[in-house]
Write an enzyme that holds these catalytic residues in place. Structure first.
Site, PDB file in Angstrom:
ATOM      1  N   LYS A  52     -46.199  30.764 -87.052  1.00  0.00           N
ATOM      2  CA  LYS A  52     -46.923  30.360 -85.838  1.00  0.00           C
ATOM      3  C   LYS A  52     -47.881  29.208 -86.163  1.00  0.00           C
ATOM      4  CE  LYS A  52     -46.520  34.932 -83.769  1.00  0.00           C
ATOM      5  NZ  LYS A  52     -47.141  36.257 -83.534  1.00  0.00           N
ATOM      6  N   GLN A  96     -52.719  39.367 -84.297  1.00  0.00           N
ATOM      7  CA  GLN A  96     -51.382  39.773 -84.746  1.00  0.00           C
ATOM      8  C   GLN A  96     -51.281  41.302 -84.809  1.00  0.00           C
ATOM      9  OE1 GLN A  96     -48.709  37.661 -85.369  1.00  0.00           O
ATOM     10  NE2 GLN A  96     -47.533  39.551 -85.552  1.00  0.00           N
ATOM     11  N   ASP A 119     -50.947  35.716 -75.777  1.00  0.00           N
ATOM     12  CA  ASP A 119     -49.841  36.669 -75.974  1.00  0.00           C
ATOM     13  C   ASP A 119     -49.450  37.342 -74.659  1.00  0.00           C
ATOM     14  OD1 ASP A 119     -48.719  36.734 -78.502  1.00  0.00           O
ATOM     15  OD2 ASP A 119     -50.262  38.048 -79.347  1.00  0.00           O
TER      16      ASP A 119
END
Ligand code: NDP
Length: 285
Positions: A52, A96, A119
């Protein structure tokens, strides 16, 4: 049969985002900035975070990494999220997952400012998606939608089957397909006759986590298959492992008109859509 090349689609999307970032900075705005929080040493999470961050750099997006030990307390993580929420130099926040057992992921997700939630996991964004409002859409289903629309064009009236009902993939996928005017069925572990449900579907999205569960004989000839599953299985030789999806690829390829491979299908689109969401967060700020 056409293999849907997720890698090529993702490269195009990433190049387009990079152009938009250049236009933004040329107009005097700062580069979009993504804060990436990684707690602990989970090897898969480290790989995801690394890719990422590399993708951000390539698109001209600033990423700020916050690594913490696996012993971090929930209160400490909430304090970090609060600091990032209030930092005007941060457009997007990505924590994460999975988080260590002592931390309640739902509480952390709910603490993120919904307008920095790239997200798309915050309940406010889930609610916006479910009610057809603009917000942040989780990256994996957003990537699946992009692949479907670029392969099939208009999805209205299509019979779509989503296998899986997780908050990360299945549920948001179903909402996106409803908004695209498909006729949507959602199957899960309690569904009664999965082969029969699959046989009706023009579009099958498999997000289960069971290697090659969906068989070619279940599919309607000419359908489109999006395989979200990423499963590591032993190689036939007994030496090492390989990745397979939730769909038995070679069987399905004989029946379907379009299918995503694993790897090289949905995975690359997930990262490209994270960049898209970060740019969107910066544009809102
Ligand atoms: P979850 O484990 O959260 O959800 C799996 C879903 O599959 C559940 O809804 C479950 O039903 C359902 N299920 C389990 N067994 C069956 C069965 N026998 N028949 C029908 N449905 C079943 O997984 P995720 O949604 O997080 O991920 C799914 C897959 O996608 C995984 O392989 C994951 O690695 C992959 N993935 C890939 C990404 C990418 O970028 N390529 C990103 C995210 C995930 P129930 O709710 O009843 O338990």
């Amino acid at each position: 049969m056409q293999i849907i090349d997720g890698k090529a689609h993702a490269l195009r999307l990433r190049a387009d985002i990079a152009q938009q970032v250049i236009a933004r900075t040329a107009a005097g705005a700062r580069a979009p900035a993504l804060a990436v929080v990684l707690v602990g040493e989970d090897p898969a999470s480290q790989v995801y975070v690394r890719s990422k961050i590399a993708a951000c750099a390539e698109a001209g997006i600033t990423s700020i990494e916050h690594r913490r030990d696996a012993t971090l307390s929930e209160a400490e993580l909430l304090a970090l999220v609060d600091q990032l929420n209030r930092d005007p130099a941060v457009d997007g926040i990505l924590v994460q997952l999975p988080l260590p057992a002592q931390i309640d992921s739902a509480r952390v997700i709910a603490a993120i400012d919904p307008d920095k939630d790239v997200d798309g996991f915050h309940p406010v964004n889930a609610g916006r998606l479910a009610t057809g409002l603009d917000g942040f859409v989780p990256c994996t289903p957003l990537g699946c939608l992009r692949l479907l629309q670029s392969t099939l064009g208009d999805l209205s009236g299509a019979e779509a089957l989503v296998i899986g009902r997780s908050n990360i993939v299945g549920r948001p996928m179903a909402s996106l397909l409803i908004s695209a005017s498909a006729t949507v069925t959602v199957a899960h572990s309690r569904s009664r006759d999965l082969p029969a449900l699959t046989r009706r579907a023009d579009i099958v999205i498999a997000a289960v986590g069971r290697p090659e569960m969906v068989r070619g004989a279940w599919l309607k000839p000419g359908c489109t298959v999006i395989d979200v599953g990423v499963n590591r299985v032993p190689k036939e030789s007994g030496q090492g492992t390989r990745l397979v999806g939730d769909v038995a690829f070679s069987e399905a390829a004989d029946v379907a008109a379009h299918i995503t491979p694993v790897p090289g299908g949905v995975g690359p689109m997930t990262i490209a859509c994270l960049l898209e969401n970060t740019l969107k967060a910066a544009a809102r700020a």
